[in-house]
Motif scaffolding. Sequence first.
Motif, short mmCIF file in Angstrom:
data_model
loop_
_atom_site.label_atom_id
_atom_site.label_comp_id
_atom_site.label_asym_id
_atom_site.label_seq_id
_atom_site.Cartn_x
_atom_site.Cartn_y
_atom_site.Cartn_z
N GLN A 16 0.75 -1.29 0.13
CA GLN A 16 0.02 -0.10 0.00
C GLN A 16 0.82 1.19 0.00
O GLN A 16 0.44 2.32 -0.38
CB GLN A 16 -0.84 -0.12 1.16
CG GLN A 16 -2.00 -0.89 1.24
CD GLN A 16 -2.44 -1.48 2.58
OE1 GLN A 16 -2.31 -0.67 3.71
NE2 GLN A 16 -3.37 -2.11 2.73
N VAL A 17 2.15 1.15 0.48
CA VAL A 17 2.76 2.45 0.77
C VAL A 17 4.44 2.22 0.40
O VAL A 17 4.88 1.15 0.22
CB VAL A 17 2.81 2.94 2.08
CG1 VAL A 17 1.41 3.39 2.61
CG2 VAL A 17 3.41 1.84 3.16
N PRO A 18 5.12 3.28 -0.06
CA PRO A 18 6.57 2.90 -0.33
C PRO A 18 7.58 2.39 0.71
O PRO A 18 8.29 1.98 0.45
CB PRO A 18 6.91 4.20 -0.99
CG PRO A 18 5.85 5.29 -0.38
CD PRO A 18 4.77 4.58 -0.23
N VAL A 91 12.30 7.70 -3.26
CA VAL A 91 11.04 7.37 -2.94
C VAL A 91 9.97 8.28 -4.11
O VAL A 91 9.35 7.72 -4.83
CB VAL A 91 10.20 7.61 -1.52
CG1 VAL A 91 8.75 7.54 -1.90
CG2 VAL A 91 10.81 6.35 -0.75
N ASP A 92 10.49 9.71 -4.02
CA ASP A 92 9.72 10.23 -4.98
C ASP A 92 10.30 10.27 -6.45
O ASP A 92 9.25 10.33 -7.31
CB ASP A 92 10.23 12.12 -4.68
CG ASP A 92 9.32 12.23 -3.00
OD1 ASP A 92 8.71 11.71 -2.70
OD2 ASP A 92 9.80 13.42 -2.76
N ARG A 93 11.27 9.85 -6.67
CA ARG A 93 11.77 9.54 -8.05
C ARG A 93 10.79 8.22 -8.67
O ARG A 93 10.52 8.16 -9.64
CB ARG A 93 13.29 9.37 -8.05
CG ARG A 93 13.84 9.27 -9.43
CD ARG A 93 15.28 8.75 -9.47
NE ARG A 93 16.12 9.90 -8.85
CZ ARG A 93 17.37 9.62 -8.38
NH1 ARG A 93 17.97 8.55 -8.82
NH2 ARG A 93 17.95 10.72 -7.66
N ALA A 94 10.77 7.19 -7.49
CA ALA A 94 10.06 6.10 -8.10
C ALA A 94 8.84 6.21 -8.39
O ALA A 94 8.10 5.77 -8.93
CB ALA A 94 10.38 4.99 -6.80
N ARG A 95 8.15 7.15 -7.52
CA ARG A 95 6.91 7.58 -7.69
C ARG A 95 6.54 8.09 -9.22
O ARG A 95 5.51 7.64 -9.88
CB ARG A 95 6.45 8.47 -6.73
CG ARG A 95 6.04 8.04 -5.29
CD ARG A 95 5.54 9.06 -4.18
NE ARG A 95 4.86 8.52 -3.01
CZ ARG A 95 4.46 9.28 -2.11
NH1 ARG A 95 4.72 10.51 -1.99
NH2 ARG A 95 3.71 8.45 -0.96
N ARG A 96 7.35 9.02 -9.48
CA ARG A 96 7.25 9.77 -10.87
C ARG A 96 7.36 8.81 -11.79
O ARG A 96 6.89 8.77 -13.09
CB ARG A 96 8.39 10.83 -10.94
CG ARG A 96 8.29 11.91 -10.19
CD ARG A 96 9.22 13.17 -10.51
NE ARG A 96 10.63 12.68 -10.43
CZ ARG A 96 11.24 13.05 -9.08
NH1 ARG A 96 10.46 13.64 -8.00
NH2 ARG A 96 12.54 12.98 -8.92
N GLU A 97 8.03 7.31 -11.60
CA GLU A 97 8.39 6.40 -12.65
C GLU A 97 7.10 5.30 -12.61
O GLU A 97 7.16 4.44 -13.15
CB GLU A 97 9.73 5.85 -12.43
CG GLU A 97 10.88 6.90 -12.74
CD GLU A 97 11.98 6.37 -12.52
OE1 GLU A 97 12.17 5.12 -12.03
OE2 GLU A 97 13.20 6.99 -12.66
N ALA A 123 7.50 12.11 5.85
CA ALA A 123 6.28 12.22 6.05
C ALA A 123 5.39 11.93 4.61
O ALA A 123 5.56 12.47 3.69
CB ALA A 123 6.24 13.83 6.69
N GLY A 124 4.17 11.37 5.13
CA GLY A 124 3.28 11.06 4.00
C GLY A 124 3.90 9.86 3.13
O GLY A 124 3.13 9.67 2.02
N ARG A 125 5.01 9.39 3.56
CA ARG A 125 5.56 8.18 2.43
C ARG A 125 5.67 6.91 3.18
O ARG A 125 5.89 5.97 2.67
CB ARG A 125 6.77 8.59 2.10
CG ARG A 125 6.84 9.88 1.15
CD ARG A 125 8.31 10.46 0.87
NE ARG A 125 8.21 11.71 0.17
CZ ARG A 125 8.17 12.81 0.65
NH1 ARG A 125 7.78 12.97 2.02
NH2 ARG A 125 8.20 13.76 -0.24
N ALA A 126 5.58 6.97 4.60
CA ALA A 126 5.60 5.75 5.50
C ALA A 126 4.83 5.48 6.47
O ALA A 126 3.83 6.36 6.66
CB ALA A 126 7.09 6.19 6.39
#
Length: 387
Positions: A16-18, A91-97, A123-126
């Motif tokens: 569900q989350v990164p 994490v943010d790079r993986a989200r963009r991909e 925050a907001g990722r874990a």
Amino acid sequence: MIPRRVQPVLEARLDQVPVVVLTGPRQAGKTTLALEVARRREALYLDLESERDRAKLAAAEFYLEAHLGRLVVLDEVHRMPELFPLLRSLVDRARREGRRTGLYLLLGSLAPEVSRQAGESLAGRASYLELAPLDLLEVGREAEDRLWLRGGFPESFLAPGDGVSYRWRLDFLRSYVEREIPLLGGRIPNEVLRRFLTMLAHLQGELLNTSELARNLGLDGRTVNRYLDFLVDLYLLRRLPPLEANVGKRLVKSPKLYLRDSGLVHALLGIQDLEGLLAHPVVGRSYEGFVLENLLRVLPEGGQAFFYRTRAGAEVDLVLLLPGGRAWAVEVKRSLDPRPSRGFHEALKDLRPQMAFVVYPGAEAFPLGEGVLAAPLYEVMGRLWAG
């Protein structure tokens, strides 16, 4: 490996989350669980207390970027706090991909450090989970006395004999005194800290009296409170707060203190076997702490725990406020004749809980009148876990 109840929850969170952050005391089984999850998901596992694994992260961005999209398990992640901003970036790079879940599983045994570092950078990722030592639902009701005597740390519970288990717990306590607390900034001499822990074992389930603890240890109250904080942060101590109910009565306002693992209580008091435990003055309060801790391990997410005591003597060992506004009252009696006191019934009149239990060491549940059920710990845990 004893199946851990949190494993399916952990697996679901990874879907569900990164990032999932799994905390808990040392030797509770975090690494064993993480390795099982890693095996199932073909993940990369790095132990940040290993020089070899730390060396792999000398150029951390290049190394982790090469594995982006694959689950990476970082054990004792607080040893390298500089990784947290990098993890956020990855994490943010993986989200963009388009890869949004199951990127990192972070393990840590220092609650405040891991939570602070993850909270600041992720925050907001874990999502956060705690793995406690083994509980009664995991080991089975037939093992209740062994779990109570030895505690729930797997190496202690599964030891081939009570003597081996006792020695393991003494060594475990020594490692905490000499290594873990200094890592949090503690500067108290080892001998004073051992006396402090032993004093807490004697005071299991008692109200906190900071001035008395300070006087007996030759310390000031601020130092005592700081070391209580350390023990809470290391998952060794629980401060159970009083319920601040609006019942128009004078309430006790000090928290109650419990060392969280019954096996450590017994090791600190020199109790090596069940016969010695049953003959010891701490037996009732030890059982109370054991019951309390097991129930709190199956408390639904969002639930809260308190005790209730008025100056006039109305008292409940444990009040559970469950999601949806329900309240349970739980009294603990180490007796096969578990009739509660008058103070318990007076407290029920104040609190009006939806459920009221007296947990006792028998095998069957039976009513005690006035909506109160005497029941074994295993049964009450099962009801609480089922919601």
